[in-house]
Design a protein around this motif. Sequence first.
Motif, PDB file in Angstrom:
ATOM      1  N   UNK A  65       0.849  -1.540  -0.711  1.00 49.29           N
ATOM      2  CA  UNK A  65       0.572  -0.752   0.487  1.00 49.29           C
ATOM      3  C   UNK A  65       1.160   0.641   0.473  1.00 49.29           C
ATOM      4  N   UNK A  66       1.766   1.033  -0.632  1.00 53.04           N
ATOM      5  CA  UNK A  66       2.345   2.377  -0.724  1.00 53.04           C
ATOM      6  C   UNK A  66       1.333   3.341  -1.338  1.00 53.04           C
ATOM      7  N   UNK A  67       1.669   4.620  -1.302  1.00 52.97           N
ATOM      8  CA  UNK A  67       0.795   5.659  -1.833  1.00 52.97           C
ATOM      9  C   UNK A  67       1.573   6.507  -2.818  1.00 52.97           C
ATOM     10  N   UNK A 125      -5.366  12.542  -0.806  1.00 57.77           N
ATOM     11  CA  UNK A 125      -5.814  11.947   0.450  1.00 57.77           C
ATOM     12  C   UNK A 125      -5.978  10.447   0.254  1.00 57.77           C
ATOM     13  N   UNK A 126      -5.167   9.690   0.991  1.00 60.99           N
ATOM     14  CA  UNK A 126      -5.215   8.233   0.915  1.00 60.99           C
ATOM     15  C   UNK A 126      -6.491   7.715   1.556  1.00 60.99           C
ATOM     16  N   UNK A 173       3.562   6.319   9.136  1.00 57.95           N
ATOM     17  CA  UNK A 173       3.366   7.501   9.972  1.00 57.95           C
ATOM     18  C   UNK A 173       3.714   8.780   9.220  1.00 57.95           C
ATOM     19  N   UNK A 174       4.110   8.661   7.960  1.00 59.42           N
ATOM     20  CA  UNK A 174       4.458   9.819   7.148  1.00 59.42           C
ATOM     21  C   UNK A 174       3.219  10.577   6.668  1.00 59.42           C
ATOM     22  N   UNK A 186       1.206  12.290  -1.234  1.00 61.77           N
ATOM     23  CA  UNK A 186       0.043  11.988  -0.407  1.00 61.77           C
ATOM     24  C   UNK A 186       0.427  12.263   1.039  1.00 61.77           C
ATOM     25  N   UNK A 187      -0.227  13.273   1.654  1.00 60.50           N
ATOM     26  CA  UNK A 187       0.150  13.669   3.012  1.00 60.50           C
ATOM     27  C   UNK A 187      -0.965  13.483   4.033  1.00 60.50           C
TER      28      UNK A 187
END
Length: 151
Positions: free
Chosen positions: A96-98, A65-66, A117-118, A102-103
């Motif tokens: 800025x990436x995860x 979880x981001x 938005x992914x 990570x959903x």
Amino acid sequence: MHTLTESLADNLRLLPLARPVAEVDPNAVVVSTADCALTYAELDRWSNRLARLLLGIGAGANSRVAIVITDEIESVVAERAIVKIGGTPVPAAADGTFLLGTTFGVTTKAQRGELTDAISWLVLDDRSTLQRYLAGSDAPLTEADQLPLAA
């Protein structure tokens, strides 16, 4: 000053194991800012509510979880809620990436527009989220809370 997380990798962090409120002074301050202080008892209640919201969007055990929140108190609550559901808190990388896989994520309106938005985002200061949060139970999570909802 307190330590929020213990680094496990470049951009993956995990809170230390949560101690039940009964093992600490529930009135002791766990985190504070210039205008607010959060006690262990409040952290426990607030994170129980947020954990239920995360479970409601499908996050759960083994979910990454981001967390994209600038407010220190909200960030601590989000981290604790994620750990309570068996998930792994994932801060954004410098670009800025995860992490892959990570959903789900927790953020605020101010930051949502810049995010992918992914990921299914729980926007903390969205009116509908606030209504569900304030009406939600702050009781400790049970096994029944963590069972997947029937289709």
